[in-house]
Design an enzyme around this catalytic site. Structure first.
Site, short mmCIF file in Angstrom:
data_model
loop_
_atom_site.label_atom_id
_atom_site.label_comp_id
_atom_site.label_asym_id
_atom_site.label_seq_id
_atom_site.Cartn_x
_atom_site.Cartn_y
_atom_site.Cartn_z
N THR A 1 1.08 -1.31 -0.05
CA THR A 1 0.11 -0.04 -0.06
C THR A 1 0.89 1.31 0.00
O THR A 1 0.79 2.01 -0.88
CB THR A 1 -0.73 0.04 1.35
OG1 THR A 1 -1.72 -1.23 1.17
CG2 THR A 1 -1.83 1.05 1.30
N GLU B 1 8.77 10.04 10.03
CA GLU B 1 7.33 11.03 10.26
C GLU B 1 6.17 10.42 10.00
O GLU B 1 4.95 10.51 10.72
CB GLU B 1 7.28 12.26 9.30
CG GLU B 1 6.38 13.33 9.52
CD GLU B 1 6.04 13.88 10.85
OE1 GLU B 1 7.03 14.48 11.25
OE2 GLU B 1 5.10 13.49 11.53
N VAL C 1 3.57 7.63 12.80
CA VAL C 1 2.62 7.98 13.59
C VAL C 1 1.44 8.98 12.81
O VAL C 1 1.94 10.10 12.20
CB VAL C 1 3.12 8.69 15.00
CG1 VAL C 1 1.85 9.15 15.79
CG2 VAL C 1 4.15 7.96 15.72
N GLY D 1 0.02 8.80 10.00
CA GLY D 1 0.14 8.76 8.60
C GLY D 1 0.44 9.99 7.98
O GLY D 1 1.47 10.46 8.15
N GLY E 1 -6.60 -0.95 2.51
CA GLY E 1 -5.18 -0.82 2.57
C GLY E 1 -4.62 -0.14 3.90
O GLY E 1 -3.60 0.47 4.22
N GLU F 1 -2.92 -3.22 9.09
CA GLU F 1 -1.45 -3.99 9.00
C GLU F 1 -1.59 -5.33 8.26
O GLU F 1 -2.55 -5.98 8.36
CB GLU F 1 -0.93 -4.09 10.51
CG GLU F 1 -0.63 -2.76 11.20
CD GLU F 1 0.22 -1.81 10.50
OE1 GLU F 1 1.55 -2.29 10.34
OE2 GLU F 1 -0.13 -0.77 10.23
N LYS G 1 2.45 3.67 18.36
CA LYS G 1 2.58 5.19 18.26
C LYS G 1 2.64 5.91 19.57
O LYS G 1 3.22 7.03 19.50
CB LYS G 1 1.19 5.32 17.30
CG LYS G 1 1.55 4.75 16.01
CD LYS G 1 0.25 4.74 15.15
CE LYS G 1 -0.04 4.27 13.87
NZ LYS G 1 -1.22 3.96 13.21
N GLY H 1 -3.47 4.66 4.92
CA GLY H 1 -3.70 4.70 3.47
C GLY H 1 -2.59 5.11 2.55
O GLY H 1 -1.64 5.56 2.97
N1 LIG Z 1 -1.04 0.95 5.22
C1 LIG Z 1 -0.80 2.27 5.75
O1 LIG Z 1 -1.78 3.06 5.71
C2 LIG Z 1 0.16 2.61 6.65
C3 LIG Z 1 1.34 1.70 6.91
N2 LIG Z 1 2.42 2.04 7.68
C4 LIG Z 1 3.52 1.24 7.80
O2 LIG Z 1 4.17 1.14 6.59
C5 LIG Z 1 4.65 -0.14 6.27
C6 LIG Z 1 4.29 -0.71 5.08
O3 LIG Z 1 2.88 -0.74 5.19
P1 LIG Z 1 2.00 -1.43 4.05
O4 LIG Z 1 2.42 -0.84 2.80
O5 LIG Z 1 0.58 -1.24 4.58
O6 LIG Z 1 2.26 -3.03 4.00
P2 LIG Z 1 1.83 -4.09 2.74
O7 LIG Z 1 1.78 -5.07 3.49
O8 LIG Z 1 0.77 -3.46 1.96
O9 LIG Z 1 3.27 -4.02 1.94
C7 LIG Z 1 4.27 -4.75 2.43
C8 LIG Z 1 5.47 -5.06 1.23
O10 LIG Z 1 6.63 -5.33 1.80
C9 LIG Z 1 6.97 -6.47 1.21
N3 LIG Z 1 7.64 -7.42 2.05
C10 LIG Z 1 7.00 -7.81 3.39
N4 LIG Z 1 7.96 -8.42 4.24
C11 LIG Z 1 9.07 -8.71 3.09
C12 LIG Z 1 10.42 -9.62 3.27
N5 LIG Z 1 10.58 -10.09 4.29
N6 LIG Z 1 11.11 -9.31 2.25
C13 LIG Z 1 10.93 -8.83 1.04
N7 LIG Z 1 9.59 -8.08 0.91
C14 LIG Z 1 8.84 -7.85 1.93
C15 LIG Z 1 5.80 -7.25 0.57
O11 LIG Z 1 6.00 -8.06 -0.65
P3 LIG Z 1 4.82 -8.74 -1.53
O12 LIG Z 1 4.26 -7.35 -2.36
O13 LIG Z 1 5.67 -9.33 -2.48
O14 LIG Z 1 3.86 -9.06 -0.66
C16 LIG Z 1 4.80 -5.83 0.26
O15 LIG Z 1 5.30 -5.28 -1.20
C17 LIG Z 1 4.23 -0.83 7.83
O16 LIG Z 1 5.42 -0.68 8.72
C18 LIG Z 1 3.32 -0.24 8.20
O17 LIG Z 1 3.00 -0.25 9.79
C19 LIG Z 1 2.32 3.07 8.24
C20 LIG Z 1 1.40 4.46 8.09
C21 LIG Z 1 0.38 3.95 7.39
N1 LIG Z 2 -2.69 0.10 10.31
C1 LIG Z 2 -2.40 1.40 10.60
C2 LIG Z 2 -2.06 2.05 9.42
C3 LIG Z 2 -1.20 3.34 9.76
O1 LIG Z 2 -0.31 3.46 10.95
C4 LIG Z 2 -3.69 2.04 11.07
O2 LIG Z 2 -4.68 1.59 10.67
O3 LIG Z 2 -3.56 3.24 11.43
#
Ligand SMILES: NC(=O)C1=CN([C@@H]2O[C@H](COP(=O)(O)OP(=O)(O)OC[C@H]3O[C@@H](n4cnc5c(N)ncnc54)[C@H](OP(=O)(O)O)[C@@H]3O)[C@@H](O)[C@H]2O)C=CC1
Ligand SMILES: N[C@@H](CC=O)C(=O)O
Length: 430
Positions: free
Chosen positions: A13, A129, A132, A134, A187, A190, A205, A302
């Site tokens: 995401t 940044e 916490v 987003g 999206g 977690e 957070k 998001g």
């Molecule tokens: N979603 C949100 O709104 C927010 C998320 N975050 C943080 O951002 C981070 C990412 O979140 P998000 O984008 O939602 O996560 P996703 O699960 O959507 O994406 C994770 C990505 O990382 C890849 N990945 C995971 N583990 C491995 C590994 N061991 N080796 C290689 N690639 C790996 C996955 O690969 P593949 O595509 O092949 O599965 C995928 O592309 C997290 O730390 C989350 O807490 C923070 C704020 C908001």
């Molecule tokens: N899973 C988290 C993503 C952002 O940090 C949330 O729902 O707030």
């Protein structure tokens, strides 16, 4: 124009959000920073996975060394989540003198101190940044703009997924499981949504906000945490009837060197500013001894909102590119952790729901037991006369948690009480 090469660890995401925003606004960034930015490698688990954005062949890799060992990559952006793999890669990137940006609050709450020390040792920047709330620039505001204050209170809705679920359950009567599935599709959740639902994400957070706001080290295990699984439609209906809404709040306070750090579902009055924060929106209320009360509001999860914060960090790194000593943008991880109060010492109001046999004198006996323990009551509701087990609900005035627990234990032993069905803390404006 000089080119800054970026390696992305993760293309889910947020990773795809970063790709989209860099593509959309790149001319603005180039003008502002005086550099062009190129995402040259992207680490994923599975190259063949169906994704919204299809990258040119050669960009995706499953080998982290293609990013970590590539000397032409100067900034590593960790967006894969989890702690073990992420820690190993971030550590290596910092040791290789690459700047690191991450959105990973779990990683920071557990290993922030260690990673910060490695960044400092290698003279590179480590920014977070997006970790916490987003898209809300809360860390920068506390770290930079509010530095003239002694922060006394930080209270907020910092998890988008649970706020989305609670909003859907309260407003539309949607089942918990269905609302969670919607949040996952959007999206917000977690990879393992128990981190959201059981309050871990909000607690991570809160630990970061407290480290920064109260200038303390972090001992994550001491942050009190309860999730939203215990929220039933019955309790949500009672909240409505009593003039409250339910939110998963992260609450931090500091007084005389002692911190109170807790995450739990909370009844708040409908007039409370946080009551109007719905869906995946986040809001953080901060009280400082010079500025007074502030509230930050915006999208806490998001793709694009989170990417906004990630790219803000990348641009900040670029703005200090040729400086010999870049600013140390560190949380106060190095400080020792201030004392954290036990929950028994906490003072708040409570909603308590018992299930009781509807027999004469039950209400009086329960109410007197509250009185005997020094817990005063502000509201009582009894429903469903004549049934075998009916709900009996009390709202207390502000009182010590220890006294409430003792009272509930005594009442739970009465023959007429079939269940202590729920206890939810209540935060009022007064
Ligand atoms: N979603 C949100 O709104 C927010 C998320 N975050 C943080 O951002 C981070 C990412 O979140 P998000 O984008 O939602 O996560 P996703 O699960 O959507 O994406 C994770 C990505 O990382 C890849 N990945 C995971 N583990 C491995 C590994 N061991 N080796 C290689 N690639 C790996 C996955 O690969 P593949 O595509 O092949 O599965 C995928 O592309 C997290 O730390 C989350 O807490 C923070 C704020 C908001
Ligand atoms: N899973 C988290 C993503 C952002 O940090 C949330 O729902 O707030």
């Amino acid at each position: 124009m000089e080119r800054i090469k970026i390696g992305l660890l993760g293309f889910g995401t947020v990773g795809q959000g970063v790709w989209k925003v860099l593509g959309k606004n790149h001319t603005v960034f180039e003008k502002q920073a005086g550099f062009t930015f190129e995402i040259s490698k992207v680490l994923v688990n599975d190259i063949d996975k169906e994704r919204e954005i299809r990258l040119d062949e050669g960009i995706l890799t499953v080998d982290p060394e293609e990013i970590l060992e590539d000397d032409s990559i100067h900034i590593v952006v960790e967006l894969m989540g989890g702690t073990d793999g992420a820690k190993k890669y971030v550590e290596k990137a910092l040791e290789k003198k690459k700047h690191v940006v991450t959105a990973n609050k779990a990683l920071l709450a557990l290993y922030g101190k260690e990673l910060t020390a490695i960044a400092l040792k290698n003279g590179v920047q480590f920014r977070y940044e997006a970790s916490v709330a987003g898209g809300i620039p809360i860390l920068h505001s506390i770290r930079e703009s509010l530095t003239a204050n002694r922060i006394q209170r930080i209270m907020g809705i910092v998890n988008g997924t649970t706020n989305y679920i609670l909003t859907k359950m309260s407003r539309e009567g949607v089942r918990f499981e269905d609302a969670l599935e919607e949040a996952q599709q959007k999206g917000y959740a977690e990879a393992d949504p128990t981190a959201d639902v059981d309050g871990y994400d909000a607690a991570h957070k809160l630990a970061l906000l407290a480290a920064l706001g109260f200038k303390s080290g972090i001992d994550f295990q001491q942050v009190y945490r309860e999730g939203i699984r215990k929220m039933t439609p019955t309790d949500i209906e009672f909240a409505e009837e009593l003039g409250f809404v339910v939110k998963l709040l992260a609450i931090g306070m500091e007084e005389d060197g002692k911190m109170e750090l807790r995450v739990h579902p909370t009844f708040i009055e409908k007039e409370h500013p946080l009551a109007a924060v719905n869906d995946a929106f986040n809001a953080v209320f901060v009280e400082g001894n010079a500025v007074g009360e502030l509230m930050f509001y915006g999208k806490g999860a998001g793709d694009l909102p989170t990417a906004s914060a990630v790219i803000g960090d990348i641009l900040s790194i670029a703005s200090h590119w040729n400086h010999s000593s870049p600013p140390s943008y560190q949380l106060d991880f190095s400080e020792t952790c201030k004392t954290i109060k036990s929950m028994d010492e906490t003072q708040t109001a409570y909603y308590i729901r018992f299930m009781v046999k509807d027999s004469p004198g039950v209400l009086g006996r329960i109410a007197s037991t509250f009185g005997e323990n020094g817990v005063s009551l502000s509201s009582v509701i009894q429903k469903g006369v004549g049934e075998t087990s009916v709900p009996l609900v009390f709202i207390t005035h502000k009182t010590k948690e220890e006294a409430v627990k003792k009272t509930i234990q005594q009442i739970g032993e009465f023959d007429a009480v079939t269940e202590v069905a729920n206890l939810i803390r209540v935060e009022t404006l007064s």
